[in-house]
Structures are given as C-alpha cells and as structure tokens.
Design a protein around this motif. Sequence first.
Motif, PDB file in Angstrom:
ATOM      1  N   ASN A 108       0.783  -1.213  -0.001  1.00 25.30           N
ATOM      2  CA  ASN A 108      -0.084  -0.120   0.046  1.00 25.30           C
ATOM      3  C   ASN A 108       0.750   1.358   0.028  1.00 25.30           C
ATOM      4  O   ASN A 108       0.742   2.261  -0.671  1.00 25.30           O
ATOM      5  CB  ASN A 108      -0.956  -0.053   1.151  1.00 25.30           C
ATOM      6  N   GLY A 109       2.013   1.451   1.101  1.00 26.34           N
ATOM      7  CA  GLY A 109       2.820   2.470   1.057  1.00 26.34           C
ATOM      8  C   GLY A 109       2.143   3.394   1.997  1.00 26.34           C
ATOM      9  O   GLY A 109       1.330   3.097   2.916  1.00 26.34           O
ATOM     10  N   ALA A 110       2.545   4.721   2.170  1.00 29.74           N
ATOM     11  CA  ALA A 110       2.163   5.592   3.029  1.00 29.74           C
ATOM     12  C   ALA A 110       2.554   5.086   4.477  1.00 29.74           C
ATOM     13  O   ALA A 110       1.898   5.603   5.623  1.00 29.74           O
ATOM     14  CB  ALA A 110       0.733   6.020   2.966  1.00 29.74           C
ATOM     15  N   GLY A 111       3.513   4.298   4.600  1.00 28.63           N
ATOM     16  CA  GLY A 111       3.780   3.891   5.990  1.00 28.63           C
ATOM     17  C   GLY A 111       3.048   2.674   6.631  1.00 28.63           C
ATOM     18  O   GLY A 111       3.189   2.141   7.647  1.00 28.63           O
ATOM     19  N   MET A 112       2.217   1.947   5.604  1.00 31.81           N
ATOM     20  CA  MET A 112       1.182   1.124   6.218  1.00 31.81           C
ATOM     21  C   MET A 112       2.154  -0.192   6.520  1.00 31.81           C
ATOM     22  O   MET A 112       1.891  -0.856   7.503  1.00 31.81           O
ATOM     23  CB  MET A 112       0.206   0.929   5.294  1.00 31.81           C
ATOM     24  N   SER A 117      10.332  -0.668   3.617  1.00 33.65           N
ATOM     25  CA  SER A 117      12.018  -0.170   3.254  1.00 33.65           C
ATOM     26  C   SER A 117      13.347  -0.805   3.421  1.00 33.65           C
ATOM     27  O   SER A 117      13.897  -0.687   2.741  1.00 33.65           O
ATOM     28  CB  SER A 117      11.789   1.478   4.185  1.00 33.65           C
ATOM     29  N   LYS A 118      13.092  -1.571   4.548  1.00 39.24           N
ATOM     30  CA  LYS A 118      14.280  -2.557   4.816  1.00 39.24           C
ATOM     31  C   LYS A 118      14.160  -3.674   3.663  1.00 39.24           C
ATOM     32  O   LYS A 118      15.483  -3.988   2.971  1.00 39.24           O
ATOM     33  CB  LYS A 118      13.929  -3.318   6.134  1.00 39.24           C
ATOM     34  N   PHE A 119      13.046  -4.024   3.378  1.00 39.30           N
ATOM     35  CA  PHE A 119      13.208  -4.957   1.951  1.00 39.30           C
ATOM     36  C   PHE A 119      13.678  -4.367   0.828  1.00 39.30           C
ATOM     37  O   PHE A 119      14.562  -4.981   0.138  1.00 39.30           O
ATOM     38  CB  PHE A 119      11.730  -5.480   1.687  1.00 39.30           C
ATOM     39  N   MET A 120      13.165  -3.142   0.572  1.00 38.70           N
ATOM     40  CA  MET A 120      13.636  -2.619  -0.591  1.00 38.70           C
ATOM     41  C   MET A 120      15.002  -2.072  -0.941  1.00 38.70           C
ATOM     42  O   MET A 120      15.697  -2.194  -1.827  1.00 38.70           O
ATOM     43  CB  MET A 120      12.645  -1.123  -0.972  1.00 38.70           C
ATOM     44  N   SER A 121      15.565  -1.643   0.431  1.00 36.85           N
ATOM     45  CA  SER A 121      17.146  -1.201   0.357  1.00 36.85           C
ATOM     46  C   SER A 121      18.078  -2.190   0.782  1.00 36.85           C
ATOM     47  O   SER A 121      19.304  -2.078   0.441  1.00 36.85           O
ATOM     48  CB  SER A 121      17.090  -0.080   1.492  1.00 36.85           C
ATOM     49  N   SER A 122      17.521  -3.528   1.030  1.00 37.54           N
ATOM     50  CA  SER A 122      18.436  -4.578   1.295  1.00 37.54           C
ATOM     51  C   SER A 122      19.396  -4.957   0.181  1.00 37.54           C
ATOM     52  O   SER A 122      20.477  -5.639   0.421  1.00 37.54           O
ATOM     53  CB  SER A 122      17.817  -5.537   1.929  1.00 37.54           C
ATOM     54  N   GLY A 123      19.022  -4.850  -0.981  1.00 32.85           N
ATOM     55  CA  GLY A 123      19.362  -5.348  -2.120  1.00 32.85           C
ATOM     56  C   GLY A 123      19.233  -7.113  -2.266  1.00 32.85           C
ATOM     57  O   GLY A 123      19.660  -7.593  -3.390  1.00 32.85           O
ATOM     58  N   SER A 144      -3.659  12.144  12.941  1.00 33.08           N
ATOM     59  CA  SER A 144      -3.220  11.712  14.238  1.00 33.08           C
ATOM     60  C   SER A 144      -1.815  10.947  13.905  1.00 33.08           C
ATOM     61  O   SER A 144      -1.847   9.731  14.448  1.00 33.08           O
ATOM     62  CB  SER A 144      -4.210  10.914  14.972  1.00 33.08           C
ATOM     63  N   ALA A 145      -1.044  11.326  13.079  1.00 38.30           N
ATOM     64  CA  ALA A 145      -0.002  10.363  12.680  1.00 38.30           C
ATOM     65  C   ALA A 145       1.056  10.309  13.716  1.00 38.30           C
ATOM     66  O   ALA A 145       1.950   9.269  13.830  1.00 38.30           O
ATOM     67  CB  ALA A 145       0.882  11.053  11.307  1.00 38.30           C
ATOM     68  N   GLU A 146       1.012  11.137  14.920  1.00 36.44           N
ATOM     69  CA  GLU A 146       2.007  11.000  15.784  1.00 36.44           C
ATOM     70  C   GLU A 146       1.894   9.680  16.663  1.00 36.44           C
ATOM     71  O   GLU A 146       2.654   9.240  17.418  1.00 36.44           O
ATOM     72  CB  GLU A 146       2.121  12.205  16.871  1.00 36.44           C
ATOM     73  N   ASP A 147       0.795   8.896  16.481  1.00 35.53           N
ATOM     74  CA  ASP A 147       0.686   7.718  17.195  1.00 35.53           C
ATOM     75  C   ASP A 147       1.152   6.227  16.277  1.00 35.53           C
ATOM     76  O   ASP A 147       1.069   5.448  16.625  1.00 35.53           O
ATOM     77  CB  ASP A 147      -0.801   7.453  17.813  1.00 35.53           C
ATOM     78  N   ASP A 148       1.663   6.772  15.247  1.00 37.15           N
ATOM     79  CA  ASP A 148       2.139   5.724  14.452  1.00 37.15           C
ATOM     80  C   ASP A 148       3.509   6.325  13.875  1.00 37.15           C
ATOM     81  O   ASP A 148       3.721   6.848  12.871  1.00 37.15           O
ATOM     82  CB  ASP A 148       1.390   5.200  13.493  1.00 37.15           C
ATOM     83  N   GLY A 155       6.057  10.687   5.937  1.00 38.60           N
ATOM     84  CA  GLY A 155       5.612  11.910   5.571  1.00 38.60           C
ATOM     85  C   GLY A 155       4.111  12.170   6.341  1.00 38.60           C
ATOM     86  O   GLY A 155       3.580  13.391   6.021  1.00 38.60           O
ATOM     87  N   GLY A 156       3.626  11.314   7.212  1.00 41.93           N
ATOM     88  CA  GLY A 156       2.402  11.742   8.086  1.00 41.93           C
ATOM     89  C   GLY A 156       1.229  11.704   7.242  1.00 41.93           C
ATOM     90  O   GLY A 156       0.429  12.289   7.584  1.00 41.93           O
ATOM     91  N   MET A 157       1.199  10.928   6.136  1.00 38.77           N
ATOM     92  CA  MET A 157       0.145  10.772   5.255  1.00 38.77           C
ATOM     93  C   MET A 157      -0.824   9.719   5.756  1.00 38.77           C
ATOM     94  O   MET A 157      -0.790   8.442   6.265  1.00 38.77           O
ATOM     95  CB  MET A 157       0.389  10.607   3.805  1.00 38.77           C
ATOM     96  N   ASP A 158      -2.343   9.731   5.375  1.00 34.04           N
ATOM     97  CA  ASP A 158      -3.157   8.678   5.868  1.00 34.04           C
ATOM     98  C   ASP A 158      -3.293   7.498   4.775  1.00 34.04           C
ATOM     99  O   ASP A 158      -3.288   7.783   3.500  1.00 34.04           O
ATOM    100  CB  ASP A 158      -4.541   9.134   5.821  1.00 34.04           C
ATOM    101  N   PRO A 159      -2.864   6.327   5.339  1.00 37.10           N
ATOM    102  CA  PRO A 159      -2.708   5.230   4.261  1.00 37.10           C
ATOM    103  C   PRO A 159      -4.066   4.754   3.734  1.00 37.10           C
ATOM    104  O   PRO A 159      -3.981   3.600   2.933  1.00 37.10           O
ATOM    105  CB  PRO A 159      -1.783   4.192   4.992  1.00 37.10           C
ATOM    106  N   HIS A 160      -5.286   4.941   4.560  1.00 38.75           N
ATOM    107  CA  HIS A 160      -6.318   3.985   4.414  1.00 38.75           C
ATOM    108  C   HIS A 160      -7.282   4.405   3.139  1.00 38.75           C
ATOM    109  O   HIS A 160      -8.548   4.364   3.328  1.00 38.75           O
ATOM    110  CB  HIS A 160      -7.161   4.273   5.648  1.00 38.75           C
ATOM    111  N   VAL A 161      -6.553   4.351   1.986  1.00 36.36           N
ATOM    112  CA  VAL A 161      -7.318   4.921   0.740  1.00 36.36           C
ATOM    113  C   VAL A 161      -8.492   3.618   0.206  1.00 36.36           C
ATOM    114  O   VAL A 161      -9.482   3.989  -0.395  1.00 36.36           O
ATOM    115  CB  VAL A 161      -6.282   4.927  -0.096  1.00 36.36           C
ATOM    116  N   TRP A 162      -8.036   2.409   0.708  1.00 33.72           N
ATOM    117  CA  TRP A 162      -8.803   1.470   0.119  1.00 33.72           C
ATOM    118  C   TRP A 162     -10.374   1.543   0.708  1.00 33.72           C
ATOM    119  O   TRP A 162     -11.159   0.770   0.130  1.00 33.72           O
ATOM    120  CB  TRP A 162      -8.191   0.025   0.698  1.00 33.72           C
ATOM    121  N   ASN A 163     -10.698   2.087   1.595  1.00 37.74           N
ATOM    122  CA  ASN A 163     -12.093   2.500   2.217  1.00 37.74           C
ATOM    123  C   ASN A 163     -12.877   3.434   1.217  1.00 37.74           C
ATOM    124  O   ASN A 163     -13.954   3.754   1.980  1.00 37.74           O
ATOM    125  CB  ASN A 163     -11.982   2.484   3.699  1.00 37.74           C
TER     126      ASN A 163
END
Length: 330
Positions: A108-112, A117-123, A144-148, A155-163
């Motif tokens: 999904n992205g947006a921090g979900m 990021s570890k997977f993608m940067s590991s090579g 309320s991004a500060e709780d995650d 970037g503090g964006m809301d990931p819940h676009v699928w709803n």
Amino acid sequence: MDMLFVKSGKSASIIGGIIASVIIAVVVVSMNANIFDQSKISQNSVTSVNSKIKVAASFFPLYEFAKNVGGDKAEVYSFLPIGNEPHSWEPSIQQIEALKGTQLFIYNGAGMEAYISKFMSSGEFSNMTFVKATESITLLKADSAEDDKEILAQGGMDPHVWNDPILAEQEVTNIKNAMEKADPKNTQYYEDNANTYIAKLTALDNSIKSGLSNCKKDTFVSFHNAFNYFSNRYGVHDVWITGIAPEADVPPQDIQKVIQIAKEKDVKIVFSEDLVDPRLANTLADEVGAKVLVLSPLEGINETEQQQGLTYLDKWNQNLHNLRTALQCQ
C-alpha cells in the motif's frame, strides 16, 4: 471533521539482521499455514508448472484486488497472516523466506508496511518488483500520525485509501499495470479482469451513495482513524477513538472528548473493529448509553470469515448495513 490525537509506544521496524540471516539459510521453511492460499504456492521456482506469476500482497484489501485481477494467471497470497492487524505486524524469518520466487510484491505504502523500506533497500530482492498500490493517488494528511512512528516517518499521510471504493479503483489499475508488465502475453486477460472488478467497485460506490442519501444523523464513532477518505467521499463525519493506529494507548482526556462529542451528537452506536479488543468500545458505549456494532477498516479478516469466503465487497456491504443503522438512514 472531529479529530482526536493520541500517542503510541509501538515501533514497527525490522531488525536488519533478519534479512541477512534469511538469505544465507539453507533450509527452506514452509510459510505459516494461516496465510491465505499459501499451500498453493510453489517455493522453488519463479513460476509454477502452469507458468502463473507469483504475487504477494501485503494485506487483505490488496490481496483481494490482486486476486481478482490475476485470476487463473497468477498465484496470489497475502503476506499478512490471517487474523493479524497490519499496523504493528512484523514478518518472521519463515515468512520472509517464503518470498523466494515471488515476482511481484504489492504494498500500500504511506507507512502502512513498516518492513517495506528495509526490504527494498537490502538488495536481496532484486528479482522481485515492488508495486506501490497508492501510486498516483493524492493522499490526505493523517490527522493523528504521531501515534504511528512509521506513518510519521513516511510523511504523515493517511494510508487508508482502500476504504474509498473510487480510490480502490486506482489501486486495482496500478496492480493490473504491474501484472501486465510482468506477464505481457496475458495483457488482455488482466485488462478484462480489472475492468470487471472496477465495475463492481463502481457499483459499491453507488450503493453507498444511495444507502447514505437519507439519514437523520451525519456523525459516527469509529474505533480508529481509518475512514477519512470514506468520510470525505460520502459527506459524513467520523469521530475516532484511538487515532491512526488501532492499538495505540488512549489518554483518559481523549476518551472524555469522544464521550462529550457522542453525547452532543446523540450517538446511539459506537463502532468496534473485528481484529482488536472490543473492551474500550464497550466501555465508551456504556458511558453514552449506546450499543456496539462492528465497522471493519478492512485491514484483515479472521479465520471464520476466511472459511466463509468473505470478500472485500462482502465486508463493505456489512459495513454499509451497520453505518445505515448508526446514522439512522431511511
């Protein structure tokens, strides 16, 4: 929109050494049996004997979208085991090992997905294409991004676009494009499947608009802040209890704010969720004299629902029924 901010002590990081230890392992470990369709996946080749592309989806809605687009041409499985809530989930060594041979990893992205990021940067996954399902979607700022911490770090964006079914259509299109690129000989097949499923999402959008068109109330109390895109689309107001992460600690003063708003709005239904402890919702409902129903953020399903074969569309139709009850719709 009414908003509550809470703090979380949770961390969603993957120890760097996990990936390294997985890569040097010489024993192939079977993936957790609870993962969707995992027993069907070939672990020793990029494609199965039927030349199906192997596709991992990070959690339930993306699994649903990918399964409908991929049809008989793709082996699709959910990376998130059944019954888990994705916000705080971290994969095990065995689950990472089971990614061997996977061609597409849809996330999904947006921090979900804290681990991505570890997977993608590991090579170590150079033969796997990472597909960001929210590509080209304008994201809302998470109230309320500060709780995650992971969402805040992204970037503090809301990931819940699928709803939002309309935004879900874009996710389906992004998944379709990735499958066509990975398996160009079946381009028309994926195109047809995507169009068929998008038509179902359009029908869901129409059902929601119709179902919420004549309601006495316009405010509902959800368990966590997963319905901003939905509320913006359909003109309702969401008061959430625990913020962007459903298992965050909630200060007593924030509970009191929800209670105050619920009383002012004469709320008769307080929503719990299907994958979290309902006691907090029950306590709040008792305080305001309301009943408790389930409003699923569609982040996962439980074992019973899997056995029943419930889909994303089934779950949203259940949500619509409960929202109509809460909002006293005619």
